[in-house]
Each structure stands twice: as C-alpha cells, then as structure tokens.
Design an enzyme around this catalytic site. Structure first.
Site, short mmCIF file in Angstrom:
data_model
loop_
_atom_site.label_atom_id
_atom_site.label_comp_id
_atom_site.label_asym_id
_atom_site.label_seq_id
_atom_site.Cartn_x
_atom_site.Cartn_y
_atom_site.Cartn_z
N ASP A 35 0.82 -1.14 -0.03
CA ASP A 35 0.09 0.01 -0.06
C ASP A 35 0.89 1.21 0.09
O ASP A 35 2.05 1.34 0.85
CB ASP A 35 -0.70 0.02 1.24
CG ASP A 35 -2.22 0.85 0.91
OD1 ASP A 35 -3.05 0.65 1.00
OD2 ASP A 35 -1.82 2.01 1.07
N ILE A 36 0.54 2.21 -0.76
CA ILE A 36 1.37 3.35 -0.89
C ILE A 36 1.28 4.37 0.30
O ILE A 36 2.09 5.22 0.62
CB ILE A 36 0.84 4.40 -2.06
CG1 ILE A 36 1.97 5.12 -2.75
CG2 ILE A 36 -0.51 5.03 -1.80
CD1 ILE A 36 1.54 5.97 -4.12
N ASN A 73 -12.77 -3.45 2.39
CA ASN A 73 -13.75 -2.22 2.46
C ASN A 73 -14.65 -2.38 1.39
O ASN A 73 -14.11 -2.61 0.07
CB ASN A 73 -12.98 -0.82 2.65
CG ASN A 73 -12.18 -0.86 3.81
OD1 ASN A 73 -12.66 -1.22 4.91
ND2 ASN A 73 -11.13 -0.16 3.60
N GLY A 122 -16.09 2.55 3.22
CA GLY A 122 -14.77 3.14 3.16
C GLY A 122 -13.76 2.85 1.97
O GLY A 122 -12.69 3.02 1.90
N GLN A 123 -14.48 2.27 0.97
CA GLN A 123 -13.70 1.77 -0.19
C GLN A 123 -13.43 3.17 -0.98
O GLN A 123 -14.49 3.85 -1.16
CB GLN A 123 -14.63 0.84 -0.89
CG GLN A 123 -13.82 0.22 -2.24
CD GLN A 123 -14.55 -0.79 -2.92
OE1 GLN A 123 -15.77 -0.90 -2.63
NE2 GLN A 123 -13.91 -1.39 -4.09
N HIS A 127 -10.27 -5.47 -3.22
CA HIS A 127 -8.90 -5.57 -2.73
C HIS A 127 -9.03 -5.99 -1.25
O HIS A 127 -9.90 -5.54 -0.72
CB HIS A 127 -7.81 -4.38 -2.95
CG HIS A 127 -8.45 -3.38 -2.60
ND1 HIS A 127 -9.47 -2.60 -3.42
CD2 HIS A 127 -8.47 -2.56 -1.50
CE1 HIS A 127 -9.75 -1.43 -2.71
NE2 HIS A 127 -9.24 -1.44 -1.43
N LEU A 128 -8.20 -6.81 -0.91
CA LEU A 128 -8.13 -7.15 0.28
C LEU A 128 -6.96 -6.53 1.14
O LEU A 128 -5.88 -6.84 0.61
CB LEU A 128 -8.12 -8.68 0.46
CG LEU A 128 -8.06 -9.32 1.84
CD1 LEU A 128 -8.68 -10.78 1.82
CD2 LEU A 128 -6.63 -9.65 2.52
N HIS A 129 -6.86 -5.96 2.24
CA HIS A 129 -5.84 -5.31 2.92
C HIS A 129 -5.37 -6.46 3.97
O HIS A 129 -6.04 -6.98 4.64
CB HIS A 129 -6.31 -3.96 3.95
CG HIS A 129 -6.80 -2.99 3.15
ND1 HIS A 129 -5.85 -1.79 2.98
CD2 HIS A 129 -7.97 -2.66 2.35
CE1 HIS A 129 -6.93 -0.85 2.23
NE2 HIS A 129 -7.97 -1.52 1.83
P1 5GP Z 1 -9.76 1.36 0.13
O1 5GP Z 1 -9.84 2.60 0.96
O2 5GP Z 1 -10.42 1.02 -1.16
O3 5GP Z 1 -9.92 0.02 0.89
O4 5GP Z 1 -8.19 1.02 -0.09
C1 5GP Z 1 -7.39 1.56 -1.06
C2 5GP Z 1 -5.92 1.61 -1.02
O5 5GP Z 1 -5.25 1.72 -1.83
C3 5GP Z 1 -5.45 2.76 0.13
O6 5GP Z 1 -4.97 2.08 1.53
C4 5GP Z 1 -4.60 3.47 -0.60
O7 5GP Z 1 -3.57 4.00 0.23
C5 5GP Z 1 -4.12 2.47 -1.70
N1 5GP Z 1 -3.83 3.27 -2.64
C6 5GP Z 1 -4.22 4.09 -3.26
N2 5GP Z 1 -3.68 4.60 -4.60
C7 5GP Z 1 -2.55 3.73 -4.70
C8 5GP Z 1 -1.42 3.77 -5.59
O8 5GP Z 1 -1.38 4.45 -6.56
N3 5GP Z 1 -0.49 2.86 -5.12
C9 5GP Z 1 -0.70 1.85 -4.03
N4 5GP Z 1 0.41 1.14 -3.92
N5 5GP Z 1 -1.58 1.89 -3.36
C10 5GP Z 1 -2.53 3.05 -3.46
#
Ligand code: 5GP
Ligand code: ZN
Length: 116
Positions: A33-34, A89, A95-96, A102-104
C-alpha cells in the site's frame, strides 16, 4: 471495457503504474500500500476487475478463496505469527476508495477493535 481502462488497480496490475510487487500469480497481484497503516500493509487484488465484494458473483467463489489462502501463505512468509488484520472495504459506507476489489493485509503491530 471502460471500467477497467479507468481503474487504478487494473493499471497497477498491468504495470502501467508502478508498484512494489510482493507476489503475482495467474489470479492475483499483491503489492505494498502506498500509504501504509501498519509496518506490513499489503493489498491483495484479483487480476479480474471486480468492482467490489458486493459485485462478486457465484463464479468468483474460487477466486475469493484464492485470495484468502494467499493471505495465509503470505502472512506466514512474513512471519506475522502474532497475528494480523484482514480488511475488505466495500462501497461508500465501507470506506472503499478504489473501485477494484482488494483485501488489505495489515500486520506488525497490535490492531485496535472496533475499527472506525
Ligand atoms: P480502500 O480505501 O479502497 O479500501 O483502499 C485503497 C488503498 O489503496 C488505500 O489504502 C490507499 O492507500 C491505496 N492506494 C491508493 N492509490 C494507490 C497507489 O497508487 N499505489 C498503491 N500502492 N496504493 C494505493
Ligand atoms: Zn480494475
């Protein structure tokens, strides 16, 4: 398909946008994750564009199982023997922020409960 052409994670899977890849197989792509929320924060993503868990269909069952089994394998390889948190999410209230399922996988510190 416009949805995949515009999708951030489809672009990461294809290599059009760079990422720190941790694992890749025929079904899944895993990268850091970035904006990590824990010492280990990986995103496990199906290569197939599925908008969210709410959009998964019966034919995706094996793919969803693959993501969970892969979580077990990666957590063991990363020595997360004290435990870890898995999060999916879904939708606005969930909170998506990226509309590709995707799975964290979060680990390396004690997690809090309940999440916000
Ligand atoms: P969500 O909030 O949809 O469950 O998770 C999306 C995740 O993607 C967030 O934790 C966010 O930091 C990550 N993310 C968003 N843009 C990028 C990107 O360009 N590269 C990477 N590696 N992660 C990203
Ligand atoms: Zn996508």
């Amino acid at each position: 398909m416009p949805s995949t052409m515009d999708c951030l994670f489809c672009k990461i899977i294809s290599g059009a946008i760079p990422s720190k890849k941790v694992h890749e197989d025929s079904l899944a792509y895993v990268f850091a994750d970035i904006d990590p929320k824990a010492p280990v924060h990986l995103l496990l993503v199906p290569k197939k564009h599925i908008t969210s868990l709410a959009h998964a269909e019966a034919e995706d069952q094996a793919l969803l199982g693959h993501l969970l089994a892969l979580t077990t394998k990666l957590a063991a390889e990363l020595n997360l023997d004290r435990g870890y948190r898995t999060v999916i999410n879904t939708g606005a209230d969930g909170g998506q922020t990226v509309d590709h399922l995707h799975l964290h996988l979060l680990g390396g510190r004690a997690m809090h409960w309940p999440p916000g």
